[in-house]
Design an enzyme around this catalytic site. Structure first.
Site, PDB file in Angstrom:
ATOM      1  NE  ARG A 365     -24.540  53.828 -36.734  1.00  0.00           N
ATOM      2  CZ  ARG A 365     -23.666  54.788 -36.935  1.00  0.00           C
ATOM      3  NH1 ARG A 365     -23.939  55.746 -37.786  1.00  0.00           N
ATOM      4  NH2 ARG A 365     -22.527  54.822 -36.286  1.00  0.00           N
ATOM      5  CB  VAL A 366     -29.302  51.036 -44.258  1.00  0.00           C
ATOM      6  CG1 VAL A 366     -30.418  50.551 -45.150  1.00  0.00           C
ATOM      7  CG2 VAL A 366     -29.316  52.553 -44.178  1.00  0.00           C
TER       8      VAL A 366
END
Length: 505
Positions: A365-366
């Site tokens: 999700r980064v």
């Protein structure tokens, strides 16, 4: 003999002046029941939750269940020295572990006591195993990559310093191998590593330690081992101890990586402790606070902002699934806490794709915030292309003759990308080398190379670049970008090598 009153009064006065009144107030209780590593204690009216309590013979425990008429304590270590009727005292402290440089290269238990036979640890600093997670204000977004050395992860599921990335999959699919490779790749990168083994076999932990020593990684690593034969309370506190050791380096402005292998066994140990304390069971017999057990641990992984020193603590929790079921209780809990997951598939593993990462379900999700510019440029579409290839390959497994040219081209390239993303165990690769070989794949330079020759092409190509064009790799490493001039030099080098390779073939 003459008795002189002034001498006596003078001596008494001096004695009274030196007298210090010491009052020892202790909050005590009495053991009413003992068994299965749990002691029920009557008294201890002022005890705090998670406080360290002391039994006779220097045996310690943790107060975990505070009821109206009794306190439930789990015993850290052997319960043989504790008897019914024994006095129990509060200490006013929580469990602390030694931290700092003295822990590097050591194998310890959850209390920080050495179990490697290398002698006593001369620690000067201690930290409580439970700490409050950094606040939102003190954190900064993840922006710095933590390279794993694995092409498949660094290109498609990048991990950043301060991130929490879950490694999930069935048993024997290579979860620990990814974690160990990541530790090996931190050599010379000034990252302190902690490997926490919870409920593992002793032979497995010994194997991991042996690999780390052989590759010189124990110089910057601490191994915390609470194997399957050790009491459940010690397995329960092991990840918190590892986190505290990593936080010491993070708070000093450094970078730390903590691997929890694995949290499903940690949850089972906590369930055992909770059921013995007679707490009401919930779903799958886990207690109601099982989510909080892992959230308060994983939330401590963070990157400090510049005012706080800019240090980071990265967490790689591992979860073992049963028959690929990611929707069961503990996996869904941990997935919701972490910043993405690397999902390992049994089918891929047995078909020879290793690391056996399913790129369709795996996600970070980064995202590209944790990648260098060069990798962003070459691997931008790689994840999507591979996911589409897997879908197409499933549809066309019975024949490819009637497919249009575009679909055939997609399948051809996908097969070759799968080949070059394969990687041998304990062979992490520098990111600049990853960029060069992935560039070959995504730009079609491998399309006319037989699939069986792709791994050999990669090996010989990287050797060729080291011997003939070492400046290309050096420039990618220095600039962390694939500028036009570097790209042009890389293209020319690829064409030069490919001509030689095809001539030999």
């Amino acid at each position: 003999m003459e008795i002189r009153e002034d001498e006596i009064s003078s001596a008494l006065r001096k004695t009274l002046e030196r007298y210090e009144k010491k009052l020892d107030i202790a909050n005590t209780g009495t053991v009413t029941k003992i068994g299965d590593g749990v002691a029920l204690v009557y008294g201890l009216s002022d005890v705090m939750y998670s406080e360290l309590v002391e039994f006779p013979n220097r045996v310690f425990g943790i107060a975990l269940s505070l009821e109206e008429d009794q306190v439930g304590c789990v015993i850290l270590g052997s319960e043989k020295a504790v008897r019914e009727g024994d006095e129990v005292r509060t200490t006013g402290r929580v469990v602390e572990v030694p931290v700092g440089d003295c822990m590097k290269g050591r194998v310890v238990n959850a209390l920080g006591h050495p179990i490697d036979g290398k002698g006593e640890i001369k620690a000067t600093r201690f930290r409580p195993i439970e700490e409050r997670a950094p606040s939102v204000v003190d954190r900064m977004p993840v922006c710095e990559p933590l390279q794993t050395g694995l092409k498949a992860i660094d290109s498609m599921i990048p991990i950043g310093r301060g991130q929490r990335e879950l490694i999930i999959g069935d048993r024997q699919t290579g979860k620990t191998a990814i974690a160990v490779d990541t530790i090996l790749n931190q050599k010379g990168k000034d990252v302190y590593c902690v490997y926490v083994a919870i409920g593992q076999k002793q032979s497995t932990v010994a194997g991991v330690v042996e690999v780390l020593e052989r590759h010189g990684a124990m110089e910057y690593t601490t191994v915390i081992s609470q194997t399957a034969s050790t009491p459940a309370p010690l397995q329960y506190i092991a990840p918190y101890s590892g986190c505290a050791m990593g936080e010491e380096f993070r708070d000093a402005g450094g970078h730390a990586l903590v691997i929890y292998d694995d949290l499903s066994k940690h949850a089972v140990a906590y369930r055992q402790v909770s059921l013995l304390l007679r707490r009401p069971p919930g779903r799958e017999a886990y207690p109601g606070d099982i989510f909080y057990l892992h959230s308060r641990l994983l939330e401590r992984a963070a990157k400090w902002n510049e005012e706080k020193g800019g240090g980071s603590l990265t967490a790689l929790p591992i979860i073992e699934t049963q028959a690929g079921d990611v929707s069961s209780y503990i996996p869904t809990n941990v997935i919701s806490i972490t910043d993405g997951q690397i999902y390992l598939e049994t089918g891929l593993f047995y078909s020879g794709v290793r690391p056996a990462i399913n790129v369709g379900i795996s996600v970070s999700r980064v995202g590209s915030a944790a990648q260098i510019k060069a990798m962003k440029k070459v691997a931008g579409r790689l994840r999507l292309d591979l996911a589409q290839y897997r879908e197409l390959a499933a549809f066309t497994q019975f024949g490819r003759e009637e497919l249009d040219k575009v679909t055939q081209q997609q399948l051809t390239r996908g097969e070759r990308m799968v080949e070059i993303l394969k990687q041998d165990q304990y062979m992490p690769m520098e990111v600049s080398r990853q960029v060069m070989i992935i560039y070959c794949g995504v730009n079609g330079y491998l399309d006319d190379i037989p699939v069986s020759a792709c791994r050999r092409f990669e090996e010989e190509f990287l050797r060729f670049m080291d011997e003939r064009h070492p400046e290309v790799e050096r420039r990618i490493e220095e600039r962390k970008d694939l500028t036009t001039d570097i790209e042009e030099d890389l293209k020319n080098a690829i064409l030069e090598f490919k001509e030689m390779f095809l001539a030999r073939e």
